[in-house]
Design an enzyme around this catalytic site. Structure first.
Site, PDB file in Angstrom:
ATOM      1  N   ALA A 187       7.430  -5.243   6.009  1.00 43.82           N
ATOM      2  CA  ALA A 187       6.566  -5.639   6.655  1.00 43.82           C
ATOM      3  C   ALA A 187       6.160  -6.085   6.999  1.00 43.82           C
ATOM      4  N   LEU A 190       6.320 -10.322  -1.865  1.00 43.55           N
ATOM      5  CA  LEU A 190       5.311 -10.130  -2.927  1.00 43.55           C
ATOM      6  C   LEU A 190       4.444 -11.628  -1.761  1.00 43.55           C
ATOM      7  N   LYS A 241       7.655  -3.499  15.658  1.00 47.20           N
ATOM      8  CA  LYS A 241       8.094  -3.170  15.080  1.00 47.20           C
ATOM      9  C   LYS A 241       8.535  -2.083  15.617  1.00 47.20           C
ATOM     10  N   PRO A 249     -18.512  -4.993  10.469  1.00 47.49           N
ATOM     11  CA  PRO A 249     -17.740  -5.392  11.007  1.00 47.49           C
ATOM     12  C   PRO A 249     -17.029  -4.548  11.905  1.00 47.49           C
ATOM     13  N   THR A 280       5.772   3.109  12.845  1.00 48.67           N
ATOM     14  CA  THR A 280       4.225   3.539  13.672  1.00 48.67           C
ATOM     15  C   THR A 280       4.654   3.790  14.604  1.00 48.67           C
ATOM     16  N   ASP A 281       3.229   4.568  14.423  1.00 43.91           N
ATOM     17  CA  ASP A 281       3.431   5.630  16.234  1.00 43.91           C
ATOM     18  C   ASP A 281       2.769   4.710  16.755  1.00 43.91           C
ATOM     19  N   GLU A 282       1.903   2.753  16.451  1.00 47.76           N
ATOM     20  CA  GLU A 282       1.203   1.908  17.281  1.00 47.76           C
ATOM     21  C   GLU A 282       2.425   1.419  18.198  1.00 47.76           C
ATOM     22  N   PHE A 288       0.970  -0.896  -0.580  1.00 47.28           N
ATOM     23  CA  PHE A 288       0.385   0.038  -0.248  1.00 47.28           C
ATOM     24  C   PHE A 288       0.574   1.146   0.108  1.00 47.28           C
ATOM     25  N   ILE A 289       1.472   1.697   1.025  1.00 47.95           N
ATOM     26  CA  ILE A 289       1.999   2.851   0.938  1.00 47.95           C
ATOM     27  C   ILE A 289       3.667   2.846   0.330  1.00 47.95           C
ATOM     28  N   GLY A 334      -6.343  -6.716  23.297  1.00 53.18           N
ATOM     29  CA  GLY A 334      -5.869  -6.242  23.652  1.00 53.18           C
ATOM     30  C   GLY A 334      -5.494  -4.445  22.678  1.00 53.18           C
ATOM     31  N   TYR A 360       2.353  -7.150  16.487  1.00 50.46           N
ATOM     32  CA  TYR A 360       2.439  -6.182  15.719  1.00 50.46           C
ATOM     33  C   TYR A 360       3.257  -4.767  15.930  1.00 50.46           C
ATOM     34  N   ASN A 374      -3.052   5.560   7.896  1.00 49.00           N
ATOM     35  CA  ASN A 374      -2.606   6.003   6.292  1.00 49.00           C
ATOM     36  C   ASN A 374      -3.642   4.905   5.718  1.00 49.00           C
ATOM     37  N   LEU A 403      -9.110  -1.369   7.801  1.00 48.00           N
ATOM     38  CA  LEU A 403     -11.114  -0.592   8.225  1.00 48.00           C
ATOM     39  C   LEU A 403     -11.041   0.263   7.572  1.00 48.00           C
TER      40      LEU A 403
HETATM   41  P1  NAD Z   1       1.585  -3.395   3.712  1.00 45.71           P
HETATM   42  O1  NAD Z   1       1.324  -4.818   4.088  1.00 45.71           O
HETATM   43  O2  NAD Z   1       1.055  -3.447   2.445  1.00 45.71           O
HETATM   44  O3  NAD Z   1       2.364  -3.448   2.477  1.00 45.71           O
HETATM   45  C1  NAD Z   1       3.598  -4.394   2.963  1.00 45.71           C
HETATM   46  C2  NAD Z   1       4.930  -4.718   1.323  1.00 45.71           C
HETATM   47  O4  NAD Z   1       5.618  -5.471   2.565  1.00 45.71           O
HETATM   48  C3  NAD Z   1       3.580  -6.024   0.729  1.00 45.71           C
HETATM   49  O5  NAD Z   1       4.351  -5.372  -0.593  1.00 45.71           O
HETATM   50  C4  NAD Z   1       4.856  -7.147   0.917  1.00 45.71           C
HETATM   51  O6  NAD Z   1       4.959  -8.095  -0.325  1.00 45.71           O
HETATM   52  C5  NAD Z   1       5.847  -7.154   1.271  1.00 45.71           C
HETATM   53  N1  NAD Z   1       7.089  -7.341   2.408  1.00 45.71           N
HETATM   54  C6  NAD Z   1       6.421  -8.228   3.384  1.00 45.71           C
HETATM   55  N2  NAD Z   1       7.571  -8.562   4.452  1.00 45.71           N
HETATM   56  C7  NAD Z   1       8.457  -8.544   2.908  1.00 45.71           C
HETATM   57  C8  NAD Z   1       9.851  -9.610   3.439  1.00 45.71           C
HETATM   58  N3  NAD Z   1      10.057 -10.072   4.253  1.00 45.71           N
HETATM   59  N4  NAD Z   1      10.619  -8.997   2.158  1.00 45.71           N
HETATM   60  C9  NAD Z   1      10.249  -8.524   1.078  1.00 45.71           C
HETATM   61  N5  NAD Z   1       8.971  -7.941   1.246  1.00 45.71           N
HETATM   62  C10 NAD Z   1       8.017  -7.989   1.600  1.00 45.71           C
HETATM   63  O7  NAD Z   1       2.048  -2.285   4.378  1.00 45.71           O
HETATM   64  P2  NAD Z   1       1.774  -1.131   4.069  1.00 45.71           P
HETATM   65  O8  NAD Z   1       0.257  -0.180   5.394  1.00 45.71           O
HETATM   66  O9  NAD Z   1       2.437  -0.587   2.848  1.00 45.71           O
HETATM   67  O10 NAD Z   1       3.056  -0.434   5.024  1.00 45.71           O
HETATM   68  C11 NAD Z   1       4.183  -0.659   4.713  1.00 45.71           C
HETATM   69  C12 NAD Z   1       5.250   0.070   6.358  1.00 45.71           C
HETATM   70  O11 NAD Z   1       4.622   1.646   6.832  1.00 45.71           O
HETATM   71  C13 NAD Z   1       5.031  -0.661   7.543  1.00 45.71           C
HETATM   72  O12 NAD Z   1       6.437  -0.785   7.724  1.00 45.71           O
HETATM   73  C14 NAD Z   1       4.277  -0.416   8.307  1.00 45.71           C
HETATM   74  O13 NAD Z   1       4.433  -1.214   9.374  1.00 45.71           O
HETATM   75  C15 NAD Z   1       4.491   0.775   8.419  1.00 45.71           C
HETATM   76  N6  NAD Z   1       3.534   1.856   8.414  1.00 45.71           N
HETATM   77  C16 NAD Z   1       1.764   1.607   8.005  1.00 45.71           C
HETATM   78  C17 NAD Z   1       0.775   2.437   8.201  1.00 45.71           C
HETATM   79  C18 NAD Z   1      -0.426   2.270   7.529  1.00 45.71           C
HETATM   80  O14 NAD Z   1      -1.479   2.640   8.074  1.00 45.71           O
HETATM   81  N7  NAD Z   1      -0.890   1.655   6.654  1.00 45.71           N
HETATM   82  C19 NAD Z   1       1.271   3.810   9.293  1.00 45.71           C
HETATM   83  C20 NAD Z   1       2.462   4.007   9.600  1.00 45.71           C
HETATM   84  C21 NAD Z   1       3.451   2.656   9.218  1.00 45.71           C
HETATM   85  P1  TYD Z   2      -6.633  -1.028  10.786  1.00 41.74           P
HETATM   86  O1  TYD Z   2      -6.879  -0.769   9.669  1.00 41.74           O
HETATM   87  O2  TYD Z   2      -6.629  -2.334  11.459  1.00 41.74           O
HETATM   88  O3  TYD Z   2      -5.588  -0.413  11.745  1.00 41.74           O
HETATM   89  P2  TYD Z   2      -4.971  -0.639  13.107  1.00 41.74           P
HETATM   90  O4  TYD Z   2      -5.507  -2.024  13.974  1.00 41.74           O
HETATM   91  O5  TYD Z   2      -3.126  -0.721  12.861  1.00 41.74           O
HETATM   92  O6  TYD Z   2      -4.868   0.890  13.369  1.00 41.74           O
HETATM   93  O7  TYD Z   2      -7.528  -0.883  12.640  1.00 41.74           O
HETATM   94  C1  TYD Z   2      -8.158   0.866  12.379  1.00 41.74           C
HETATM   95  C2  TYD Z   2      -9.691   0.541  13.551  1.00 41.74           C
HETATM   96  O8  TYD Z   2     -10.921  -0.211  13.393  1.00 41.74           O
HETATM   97  C3  TYD Z   2      -8.931  -0.113  14.915  1.00 41.74           C
HETATM   98  O9  TYD Z   2      -9.496   0.792  15.866  1.00 41.74           O
HETATM   99  C4  TYD Z   2      -9.441  -1.214  14.348  1.00 41.74           C
HETATM  100  C5  TYD Z   2     -10.897  -0.949  13.773  1.00 41.74           C
HETATM  101  N1  TYD Z   2     -11.097  -2.339  12.863  1.00 41.74           N
HETATM  102  C6  TYD Z   2     -12.845  -2.160  12.818  1.00 41.74           C
HETATM  103  O10 TYD Z   2     -13.559  -1.748  14.040  1.00 41.74           O
HETATM  104  N2  TYD Z   2     -12.853  -3.333  12.024  1.00 41.74           N
HETATM  105  C7  TYD Z   2     -13.003  -3.696  10.741  1.00 41.74           C
HETATM  106  O11 TYD Z   2     -13.164  -4.760  10.353  1.00 41.74           O
HETATM  107  C8  TYD Z   2     -11.425  -3.839  11.231  1.00 41.74           C
HETATM  108  C9  TYD Z   2     -10.497  -4.504   9.810  1.00 41.74           C
HETATM  109  C10 TYD Z   2     -11.082  -2.301  12.291  1.00 41.74           C
END
Ligand code: NAD
Ligand code: TYD
Length: 352
Positions: A84, A36, A163, A214, A134-136, A12-13, A291, A159, A189, A199
């Site tokens: 990740a 992938l 991180k 859900p 991540t802020d988590e 995604f990102i 949790g 998770y 994001n 979500l």
């Molecule tokens: P995502 O799950 O959409 O994408 C992860 C990508 O990493 C995938 O393309 C997957 O194939 C690849 N990958 C996984 N394990 C791998 C490995 N061992 N070797 C090579 N490639 C691998 O995740 P995302 O939401 O795009 O997040 C990207 C990064 O940003 C992550 O590190 C995540 O912790 C961080 N992040 C995400 C969010 C969010 O809201 N999505 C917010 C803050 C930080």
């Molecule tokens: P998510 O998108 O999984 O991100 P994160 O857990 O990393 O914050 O979830 C965002 C919020 O939405 C989180 O509080 C969990 C909630 N959630 C639901 O209530 N239902 C769902 O089906 C999903 C995927 C998340």
């Protein structure tokens, strides 16, 4: 020309980052290493697969031989680690792969970068390792206050623990060897190409098909939502101008309860599609996540003050752009929700 190793950029990102960088810079090389997994998808970066500034390599960040070969072939200036396992719910069911990819994968990248960039106590100039975190890692907030870069790490989920562990190894490589590193810690994001286990795309997809929505527990958990392009801009700024060893929090002061997000999606899609089958009756409160962190909220003052970053896309605009994108990419959604997704969904949401 700057040469980047970017990892996980079929997800995604990362895929949004590829779009952002290749639209912005002519003179650049991005070598994109992605395993992938279920979350990575070449369709996300299809328009750049034949671009000479972008080289896609399918592989694992844990593979030392492969990463070493890439360093010697391309002599990278910058490493940005997006790769990740990223989904909290999956980490609760199966934490081991989170240790493997998120912790051991990060350590492998750090070690390979050190071997390429560090010679007899001296670092080559102009190098940078950036860990996308991540802020988590800070845990959860009560009603008041925000996460600062100085907030102690207190991760709760497998998770966020993986991180936080990775962040500590990045810090260790800086503190022990003087490695030029940065860590960015961003809030939730949203935007194009997000896998529909998260979500916002999950709710858009379910609403579209009149499926139950859900909501975990009371739905009053709060997340701080940032449009993905604003995150990409922050990463680019930190990669170029971040001060060695520093952590930067990234967030847009856009805190919303989950139930508000779900109701916004219902309202938007109802109006856009003129479909009376779309209503709040689809909302189904289900068992809460184990949790479950109650609230996240970022203080982005440091990155604003030091690097001049600010979010450009307000939520009201970003959510419309996101819904538009999903409506225009039904084939993409069909593709990513076939196969493994069905099995995951049935196991995860057995109650709905
Ligand atoms: P995502 O799950 O959409 O994408 C992860 C990508 O990493 C995938 O393309 C997957 O194939 C690849 N990958 C996984 N394990 C791998 C490995 N061992 N070797 C090579 N490639 C691998 O995740 P995302 O939401 O795009 O997040 C990207 C990064 O940003 C992550 O590190 C995540 O912790 C961080 N992040 C995400 C969010 C969010 O809201 N999505 C917010 C803050 C930080
Ligand atoms: P998510 O998108 O999984 O991100 P994160 O857990 O990393 O914050 O979830 C965002 C919020 O939405 C989180 O509080 C969990 C909630 N959630 C639901 O209530 N239902 C769902 O089906 C999903 C995927 C998340």
């Amino acid at each position: 020309m700057k040469r980047y190793l970017i990892t996980g950029c079929a997800g995604f990102i990362g895929s949004n980052f590829v779009h952002y960088m290749l639209k912005k810079y002519e003179d650049i090389l991005l070598v994109n290493l992605d395993k992938l997994t279920y979350a990575g998808n070449l369709e996300n970066i299809r328009e750049w697969l034949d671009d000479k500034r972008h080289v896609f390599v399918q592989g694992d960040i844990c593979d030392k031989e492969l990463v070493t070969r890439l360093f010697s072939e391309y002599d990278f200036d910058v490493v940005i680690n997006f790769a990740a396992e990223s989904h909290v719910d999956r980490s609760i069911r199966n934490p081991e792969i989170f240790v493997q990819s998120n912790v051991l994968g990060t350590v492998n990248l750090l070690q390979c970068a050190k071997e390429a960039w560090y010679d007899q106590g001296t670092w080559k100039t102009g190098k940078k390792y950036l860990q996308v975190s991540t802020d988590e890692v800070y845990g959860a907030l009560g009603k008041e206050g925000f996460f600062m870069e100085t907030t102690p790490l207190d991760p709760h989920s497998p998770y966020s623990s993986s991180k936080a562990s990775a962040d500590l190894f990045v810090k260790a490589f800086h503190d022990t060897y003087g490695m030029p590193v940065n860590i960015t810690r961003c809030s939730n994001n949203y935007g194009p190409y997000q896998f529909p286990e998260k979500l916002i795309p999950l709710m858009i997809n379910n609403v579209r098909h009149h499926k139950a929505l859900p909501v975990y527990g009371d739905g009053m958990q709060i997340r701080d939502w940032l449009y993905v392009e604003d995150h990409c801009k922050a990463i680019d700024m930190v990669a170029n101008d971040g001060k060695d060893g520093e952590v930067y929090n990234v967030g847009g002061h856009n805190e919303r309860p989950n139930i508000f997000i779900v109701k916004t999606i219902i309202e938007q899609l109802h109006d856009r599609l003129q479909d009376d089958g779309i209503s709040e009756e689809l909302i189904t409160h289900v068992e809460d996540r184990l949790g479950h962190d109650r609230r996240y909220g970022i203080d982005p003052e440091k990155i604003r003050r030091d690097l001049g970053w600010y979010p450009e896309t307000p939520f009201e605009k970003g959510i419309v752009l996101t819904i538009d994108w999903y409506l225009e990419h039904e084939e993409w959604m069909k593709h990513v929700t076939s196969g493994e997704y069905q099995t995951y969904y049935e196991k995860m949401y057995r109650v709905v």
